[in-house]
Write a protein that holds these residues in place. Structure first.
Motif, PDB file in Angstrom:
ATOM      1  N   VAL A 111      11.999   2.027   0.877  1.00 34.52           N
ATOM      2  CA  VAL A 111      11.306   0.934   1.735  1.00 34.52           C
ATOM      3  C   VAL A 111       9.928   1.664   2.273  1.00 34.52           C
ATOM      4  CG1 VAL A 111      11.275  -0.369   3.958  1.00 34.52           C
ATOM      5  CG2 VAL A 111      13.417   0.045   2.606  1.00 34.52           C
ATOM      6  N   ALA A 112       8.988   0.893   1.907  1.00 34.00           N
ATOM      7  CA  ALA A 112       7.569   1.376   2.405  1.00 34.00           C
ATOM      8  C   ALA A 112       6.982   0.184   3.186  1.00 34.00           C
ATOM      9  CB  ALA A 112       6.765   1.630   1.260  1.00 34.00           C
ATOM     10  N   VAL A 113       6.151   0.605   4.273  1.00 37.02           N
ATOM     11  CA  VAL A 113       5.624  -0.430   4.900  1.00 37.02           C
ATOM     12  C   VAL A 113       3.991  -0.099   4.773  1.00 37.02           C
ATOM     13  CG1 VAL A 113       5.024  -1.293   7.379  1.00 37.02           C
ATOM     14  CG2 VAL A 113       7.366  -0.490   6.745  1.00 37.02           C
ATOM     15  N   VAL A 114       3.281  -1.424   4.454  1.00 35.82           N
ATOM     16  CA  VAL A 114       1.980  -1.268   3.972  1.00 35.82           C
ATOM     17  C   VAL A 114       1.071  -2.050   5.128  1.00 35.82           C
ATOM     18  CG1 VAL A 114       0.253  -2.143   2.534  1.00 35.82           C
ATOM     19  CG2 VAL A 114       2.335  -1.050   1.537  1.00 35.82           C
ATOM     20  N   VAL A 115       0.008  -1.256   5.894  1.00 35.95           N
ATOM     21  CA  VAL A 115      -0.569  -1.788   7.046  1.00 35.95           C
ATOM     22  C   VAL A 115      -2.183  -1.796   6.674  1.00 35.95           C
ATOM     23  CG1 VAL A 115      -1.024  -1.778   9.538  1.00 35.95           C
ATOM     24  CG2 VAL A 115       1.282  -0.951   8.391  1.00 35.95           C
ATOM     25  N   PRO A 116      -2.755  -3.127   6.374  1.00 35.69           N
ATOM     26  CA  PRO A 116      -4.384  -2.522   6.229  1.00 35.69           C
ATOM     27  C   PRO A 116      -4.877  -2.719   7.521  1.00 35.69           C
ATOM     28  CG  PRO A 116      -3.746  -5.047   5.727  1.00 35.69           C
ATOM     29  CD  PRO A 116      -2.363  -4.139   6.133  1.00 35.69           C
ATOM     30  N   ALA A 117      -5.812  -1.911   7.826  1.00 32.46           N
ATOM     31  CA  ALA A 117      -6.690  -1.639   9.183  1.00 32.46           C
ATOM     32  C   ALA A 117      -8.124  -1.459   8.533  1.00 32.46           C
ATOM     33  CB  ALA A 117      -6.002  -0.428   9.733  1.00 32.46           C
ATOM     34  N   ARG A 118      -8.801  -2.244   9.673  1.00 31.23           N
ATOM     35  CA  ARG A 118     -10.229  -2.267   9.526  1.00 31.23           C
ATOM     36  C   ARG A 118     -10.785  -2.228  11.062  1.00 31.23           C
ATOM     37  NH1 ARG A 118     -14.667  -6.449   6.514  1.00 31.23           N
ATOM     38  NH2 ARG A 118     -16.377  -5.052   6.696  1.00 31.23           N
ATOM     39  N   ASP A 119     -11.031  -1.141  11.476  1.00 31.81           N
ATOM     40  CA  ASP A 119     -11.580  -0.836  12.740  1.00 31.81           C
ATOM     41  C   ASP A 119     -10.550  -1.414  13.571  1.00 31.81           C
ATOM     42  OD1 ASP A 119     -13.958   0.206  11.941  1.00 31.81           O
ATOM     43  OD2 ASP A 119     -15.194  -1.488  11.880  1.00 31.81           O
ATOM     44  N   GLU A 120      -9.531  -0.757  13.755  1.00 28.70           N
ATOM     45  CA  GLU A 120      -8.342  -1.244  14.706  1.00 28.70           C
ATOM     46  C   GLU A 120      -7.888  -0.254  15.457  1.00 28.70           C
ATOM     47  OE1 GLU A 120      -7.341  -4.140  15.049  1.00 28.70           O
ATOM     48  OE2 GLU A 120      -7.565  -5.357  13.248  1.00 28.70           O
TER      49      GLU A 120
END
Length: 232
Positions: free
Chosen positions: A7-16
């Motif tokens: 299982v993989a969790v993917v989280v995009p973040a832009r200035d967070e």
């Protein structure tokens, strides 16, 4: 169907840098619950730092079990795609033959049973899980929150799509060409393609994700813009 073996969790973040810690705290709790239930299933959390100019990278560096991928597109479709590719490379490295990918956002908080629920549904033969989100009550006005609930159902069988609460097999993802490389609605594009391809799907309200109610978002015409239109 045999349950996924990684299982993989993917989280995009832009200035967070402000909201990312709470997101990763919640994901860590969900990973802990998954490991307690399925000790033989390896997990990986991938944060995609997309055109970040703040301290988001430092937030990730301080976290065990979280890896960072750097992107420069300033586009959530590209960021999610690069995150899935990094997850796939990790899965291949640990010998996985059936990866489950869970998708959320850096301004969101998943429930503790998020991943265990996903894996159980995957073991039942589902290739796509589409969950619900709710704005954090303290972030929006009472009127906007009321308008939100009038327009949204959190029951099973709902017709909403949110990148902050998705899960899918890597095989199903590959079969439809992955996330469209779009600045917004990349989640809708992926889910539409999977449904049209006949991927077994569950639209569920059982694993709601709480997300930021801010009015200035990172994606054009995204969730923040929608809330702004409700008078948030």
């Amino acid at each position: 169907m045999t349950r996924p073996d990684a299982v993989a969790v993917v989280v995009p973040a832009r200035d967070e840098e402000v909201l990312l810690p709470a997101c990763l705290d919640a994901v860590a709790a969900a990973v802990d619950a998954l490991r307690a239930a399925y000790a033989d299933v390896p997990t990986q959390v991938v944060v995609v730092l997309d055109a970040c100019r703040d301290g988001s990278a430092q937030v990730v560096r301080d976290r065990d079990g979280v890896v960072a991928v750097t992107a420069h597109a300033g586009c959530v479709g590209v960021a999610r795609s690069e995150g899935v590719e990094a997850a796939a490379a990790w899965a291949a490295g640990v010998g996985s033959r059936s990866l489950w990918v869970a998708s959320t956002d850096a301004d969101s908080v998943v429930p503790r049973h998020w991943l265990t629920s996903h894996l159980g549904w995957a073991a039942d033969g589902l290739g796509l899980v589409v969950g619900t989100v709710e704005p954090r009550p303290g972030d929006v006005s009472a009127g906007a929150l009321s308008a939100w609930h009038q327009r949204h159902t959190t029951a099973d069988g709902h017709d909403h799509v949110h990148g902050a609460n998705l899960g899918f097999t890597l095989d199903a993802y590959r079969a439809v060409g992955g996330f469209p490389l779009l600045p917004t609605h990349e989640d809708v594009g992926l889910v539409t393609a999977m449904r049209e391809a006949g991927v077994p799907t569950l639209a569920t309200g059982a694993v709601p994700v709480v997300t930021s109610g801010r009015r200035t978002g990172r994606a054009p015409d995204g969730f923040a813009g929608y809330l702004d239109g409700l008078g948030a």
